[in-house]
Motif scaffolding. Structure first.
Motif, PDB file in Angstrom:
ATOM      1  N   GLU A 131       0.867  -1.276  -0.072  1.00 35.96           N
ATOM      2  CA  GLU A 131       0.075   0.037  -0.006  1.00 35.96           C
ATOM      3  C   GLU A 131       0.908   1.393  -0.002  1.00 35.96           C
ATOM      4  O   GLU A 131       1.791   1.430   0.782  1.00 35.96           O
ATOM      5  N   GLY A 132       0.729   2.300  -0.954  1.00 35.12           N
ATOM      6  CA  GLY A 132       1.161   3.487  -1.067  1.00 35.12           C
ATOM      7  C   GLY A 132       2.446   3.156  -1.823  1.00 35.12           C
ATOM      8  O   GLY A 132       3.104   4.449  -2.123  1.00 35.12           O
ATOM      9  N   PRO A 152      -2.734  10.221  -4.255  1.00 32.18           N
ATOM     10  CA  PRO A 152      -3.718   9.123  -4.109  1.00 32.18           C
ATOM     11  C   PRO A 152      -4.451   9.073  -2.656  1.00 32.18           C
ATOM     12  O   PRO A 152      -3.788   9.243  -1.746  1.00 32.18           O
ATOM     13  N   ASP A 153      -5.661   8.572  -2.684  1.00 25.83           N
ATOM     14  CA  ASP A 153      -6.306   8.567  -1.216  1.00 25.83           C
ATOM     15  C   ASP A 153      -6.852   7.257  -0.848  1.00 25.83           C
ATOM     16  O   ASP A 153      -7.115   6.850   0.041  1.00 25.83           O
ATOM     17  N   ASN A 154      -6.515   6.245  -1.811  1.00 21.51           N
ATOM     18  CA  ASN A 154      -6.731   4.810  -1.429  1.00 21.51           C
ATOM     19  C   ASN A 154      -8.154   4.721  -0.806  1.00 21.51           C
ATOM     20  O   ASN A 154      -8.396   4.201   0.157  1.00 21.51           O
ATOM     21  N   HIS A 155      -9.312   5.401  -1.654  1.00 28.80           N
ATOM     22  CA  HIS A 155     -10.362   5.438  -0.952  1.00 28.80           C
ATOM     23  C   HIS A 155     -11.277   4.086  -0.649  1.00 28.80           C
ATOM     24  O   HIS A 155     -11.163   3.277  -1.351  1.00 28.80           O
ATOM     25  N   GLY A 157     -10.145   2.165   1.195  1.00 28.96           N
ATOM     26  CA  GLY A 157      -8.917   1.003   1.130  1.00 28.96           C
ATOM     27  C   GLY A 157      -9.075  -0.002  -0.031  1.00 28.96           C
ATOM     28  O   GLY A 157      -8.335  -0.753   0.207  1.00 28.96           O
ATOM     29  N   ILE A 158      -9.702   0.228  -0.970  1.00 28.44           N
ATOM     30  CA  ILE A 158      -9.552  -0.639  -2.156  1.00 28.44           C
ATOM     31  C   ILE A 158      -8.899   0.117  -3.552  1.00 28.44           C
ATOM     32  O   ILE A 158      -9.124  -0.512  -4.439  1.00 28.44           O
ATOM     33  N   GLU A 159      -8.126   1.153  -3.586  1.00 28.88           N
ATOM     34  CA  GLU A 159      -7.963   1.698  -4.788  1.00 28.88           C
ATOM     35  C   GLU A 159      -6.359   1.575  -4.957  1.00 28.88           C
ATOM     36  O   GLU A 159      -5.404   2.365  -4.107  1.00 28.88           O
ATOM     37  N   HIS A 160      -5.903   0.474  -5.759  1.00 30.55           N
ATOM     38  CA  HIS A 160      -4.837   0.102  -6.114  1.00 30.55           C
ATOM     39  C   HIS A 160      -4.202  -0.062  -7.200  1.00 30.55           C
ATOM     40  O   HIS A 160      -3.142  -0.435  -7.538  1.00 30.55           O
ATOM     41  N   CYS A 161      -4.992   0.514  -8.236  1.00 29.60           N
ATOM     42  CA  CYS A 161      -4.583   0.972  -9.627  1.00 29.60           C
ATOM     43  C   CYS A 161      -4.490   2.179 -10.110  1.00 29.60           C
ATOM     44  O   CYS A 161      -5.292   3.137  -9.173  1.00 29.60           O
ATOM     45  N   VAL A 162      -3.769   2.699 -11.113  1.00 34.56           N
ATOM     46  CA  VAL A 162      -3.633   3.961 -11.279  1.00 34.56           C
ATOM     47  C   VAL A 162      -4.308   4.436 -12.898  1.00 34.56           C
ATOM     48  O   VAL A 162      -3.941   3.621 -13.774  1.00 34.56           O
ATOM     49  N   ASP A 163      -4.866   5.505 -12.882  1.00 34.74           N
ATOM     50  CA  ASP A 163      -5.255   5.894 -14.431  1.00 34.74           C
ATOM     51  C   ASP A 163      -4.707   7.593 -14.197  1.00 34.74           C
ATOM     52  O   ASP A 163      -3.951   7.978 -13.782  1.00 34.74           O
ATOM     53  N   TYR A 164      -5.020   7.979 -15.726  1.00 36.03           N
ATOM     54  CA  TYR A 164      -4.551   9.088 -15.914  1.00 36.03           C
ATOM     55  C   TYR A 164      -5.557   9.577 -17.010  1.00 36.03           C
ATOM     56  O   TYR A 164      -6.313   8.934 -17.757  1.00 36.03           O
ATOM     57  N   ASN A 165      -5.741  11.129 -16.796  1.00 40.47           N
ATOM     58  CA  ASN A 165      -7.014  11.538 -17.552  1.00 40.47           C
ATOM     59  C   ASN A 165      -6.581  12.709 -18.362  1.00 40.47           C
ATOM     60  O   ASN A 165      -5.140  13.063 -18.386  1.00 40.47           O
ATOM     61  N   SER A 166      -7.599  13.415 -19.132  1.00 42.38           N
ATOM     62  CA  SER A 166      -7.232  14.360 -19.989  1.00 42.38           C
ATOM     63  C   SER A 166      -6.807  15.592 -19.607  1.00 42.38           C
ATOM     64  O   SER A 166      -6.349  16.481 -20.236  1.00 42.38           O
ATOM     65  N   SER A 170      -3.362  12.279 -12.372  1.00 39.41           N
ATOM     66  CA  SER A 170      -3.664  10.613 -11.949  1.00 39.41           C
ATOM     67  C   SER A 170      -4.421  10.483 -10.673  1.00 39.41           C
ATOM     68  O   SER A 170      -4.470  11.332  -9.864  1.00 39.41           O
ATOM     69  N   ASN A 171      -5.022   9.295 -10.618  1.00 43.03           N
ATOM     70  CA  ASN A 171      -5.834   9.024  -9.453  1.00 43.03           C
ATOM     71  C   ASN A 171      -5.711   7.442  -9.271  1.00 43.03           C
ATOM     72  O   ASN A 171      -5.559   6.834 -10.156  1.00 43.03           O
ATOM     73  N   ASP A 172      -5.666   7.306  -8.088  1.00 45.88           N
ATOM     74  CA  ASP A 172      -5.788   5.721  -7.732  1.00 45.88           C
ATOM     75  C   ASP A 172      -6.975   5.266  -7.704  1.00 45.88           C
ATOM     76  O   ASP A 172      -7.900   5.996  -7.143  1.00 45.88           O
ATOM     77  N   VAL A 173      -7.362   4.097  -8.247  1.00 48.24           N
ATOM     78  CA  VAL A 173      -8.628   3.723  -8.388  1.00 48.24           C
ATOM     79  C   VAL A 173      -8.751   2.062  -8.125  1.00 48.24           C
ATOM     80  O   VAL A 173      -8.066   1.553  -7.876  1.00 48.24           O
ATOM     81  N   ASP A 174     -10.176   1.802  -7.803  1.00 44.72           N
ATOM     82  CA  ASP A 174     -10.505   0.509  -7.744  1.00 44.72           C
ATOM     83  C   ASP A 174      -9.957  -0.260  -9.103  1.00 44.72           C
ATOM     84  O   ASP A 174     -10.449  -0.180 -10.208  1.00 44.72           O
ATOM     85  N   CYS A 175      -9.311  -1.322  -8.867  1.00 44.86           N
ATOM     86  CA  CYS A 175      -8.621  -2.126 -10.013  1.00 44.86           C
ATOM     87  C   CYS A 175      -9.743  -2.872 -10.791  1.00 44.86           C
ATOM     88  O   CYS A 175      -9.632  -3.455 -11.999  1.00 44.86           O
ATOM     89  N   ALA A 176     -10.974  -3.138  -9.936  1.00 46.35           N
ATOM     90  CA  ALA A 176     -12.162  -3.847 -10.683  1.00 46.35           C
ATOM     91  C   ALA A 176     -12.971  -2.918 -11.698  1.00 46.35           C
ATOM     92  O   ALA A 176     -13.613  -3.632 -12.509  1.00 46.35           O
ATOM     93  N   ASN A 177     -12.711  -1.661 -11.527  1.00 48.45           N
ATOM     94  CA  ASN A 177     -13.490  -0.545 -12.330  1.00 48.45           C
ATOM     95  C   ASN A 177     -12.924  -0.623 -13.725  1.00 48.45           C
ATOM     96  O   ASN A 177     -11.944  -0.755 -14.019  1.00 48.45           O
ATOM     97  N   ALA A 178     -13.956  -0.943 -14.631  1.00 45.03           N
ATOM     98  CA  ALA A 178     -13.690  -0.977 -16.184  1.00 45.03           C
ATOM     99  C   ALA A 178     -13.354   0.349 -16.696  1.00 45.03           C
ATOM    100  O   ALA A 178     -13.811   1.218 -16.278  1.00 45.03           O
ATOM    101  N   ALA A 179     -12.114   0.327 -17.521  1.00 41.61           N
ATOM    102  CA  ALA A 179     -11.855   1.682 -17.882  1.00 41.61           C
ATOM    103  C   ALA A 179     -11.066   1.657 -19.283  1.00 41.61           C
ATOM    104  O   ALA A 179     -10.446   0.261 -19.603  1.00 41.61           O
TER     105      ALA A 179
END
Ligand SMILES: [Ca+2]
Ligand SMILES: [Ca+2]
Ligand SMILES: [Ca+2]
Ligand SMILES: [Ca+2]
Length: 325
Positions: A131-132, A152-155, A157-166, A170-179
């Motif tokens: 974590e972190g 990253p806020d590990n919202h 306690g389940i946000e362990h994957c990272v995205d990047y936006n326009s 970047s945000n740490d997000v739930d790895c199960a979220n489709a993107a």
């Protein structure tokens, strides 16, 4: 392409719930032998078996990859997948989930959003293991992540994957979220100045306008981690033509990577591939004639008009190099 398809049903009684069954099948090329074939044998919902054949050339990468200089070949997929599925999808095509490592890399990724009208995409960065502690899919630490404010806020306690936006964050997000997700095709060696990525052809090309005899041209391509271009398919022939300077005489010819020095009339590449087996074979009228005022012509050149001519190997000509990704 002419394809002769032979299909044998090896196991007709597969469990009904499977869409994939054991079939043995075989595709043979009638005319173009310089290709390997990918076969797909499937049983449809209606129970009928279907076979599809695809040609697979030497090194091929899916369409849509763009070159980010100093980084890699990158593609943004809009078909959304959870992070693990995206990781696998990239790996299945010889790539990895993209791991940007500096601000230039992130700027490179940013270019894709507008073109694809997408607002974000997952990248190959995760803190699943610790974590972190954010690392790339290769396990190496990454720095320079352009976190959005409050991340990253590990919202929950389940946000362990990272995205990047326009917006460039970047945000740490739930790895199960489709993107959407970025795949990165690493390059084997740095790409020298002057090379252009031609996505349709799956090659980097450079036209050298300085004139060289064939052997010297081949050496110069090699010195740039490349080789004389092998225009084996129509799209690669087309890509080479697109590169030629429009201001140069349209009858100008450019050396490419074939000779018939070993067997007259049988043009081969340095790896022994035969021109006669290739998809792109466009000889000029009365060519090959193997005759330059009585002297043999054992090297191959491509004109801007899209025709081959055999030329003397000791005739200095402009030439085209290519680099395989
Ligand atoms: Ca986390
Ligand atoms: Ca977050
Ligand atoms: Ca010849
Ligand atoms: Ca000729």
């Amino acid at each position: 392409m002419q394809v002769l398809l032979l299909l044998t049903l090896a196991a007709a009684f597969a469990p009904a719930h499977l869409t994939s069954v054991d079939l043995s099948c075989d595709c043979r090329l009638w005319h173009l032998r310089d290709t390997s074939i990918n076969l797909h044998c499937v049983r449809g919902q209606d129970g009928a078996s279907r076979v599809s054949c695809q040609t697979a050339e030497e090194v091929d990468i899916p369409a849509g990859y763009r070159y980010i200089p100093g980084f890699a070949l990158i593609k943004l997929y809009g078909t959304m997948k959870p992070w693990p599925g995206a990781k696998k999808a990239c790996e299945d095509e010889g790539a990895q989930l993209a791991v940007p490592r500096n601000s230039a890399h992130y700027d490179g990724l940013k270019q894709f959003f507008k073109a694809r009208r997408l607002g974000w995409g997952n990248i190959g960065v995760t803190d699943q293991a610790s974590e972190g502690v954010f690392v790339g899919v290769d396990g190496r630490p990454v720095g320079n992540i352009p976190w959005s404010p409050g991340q990253p806020d590990n919202h929950q306690g389940i946000e362990h994957c990272v995205d990047y936006n326009s917006a460039g964050g970047s945000n740490d997000v739930d790895c199960a979220n489709a993107a959407p997700y970025f795949c990165e095709r690493p390059l084997r060696a740095p790409i020298p100045e002057g090379y252009v990525w031609m996505g349709d052809a799956g090659r980097f090309y450079k036209v050298h306008y300085e004139r060289r005899v064939f052997a010297e041209a081949a050496r110069e391509c090699k010195a740039e981690n490349g080789r004389l271009a092998v225009t084996d398919t129509r799209r690669r022939g087309e890509a080479a033509l697109e590169l030629f300077d429009l201001d140069v005489d349209s009858f100008q010819v450019y050396l490419v990577g074939f000779t018939d020095q070993a067997v007259e009339g049988d043009f081969v590449t340095e790896t022994g591939r035969h021109l006669r087996d290739m998809e792109f074979q466009a000889w000029g009228i009365n060519e090959p004639n193997n005759n330059d005022n009585g002297r043999p012509e054992n090297c191959l050149a491509l004109s801007k008009r899209g025709f081959y001519n055999d030329v003397r190997c000791d005739n200095p000509l402009p030439f085209i190099c290519e680099i395989l990704p």
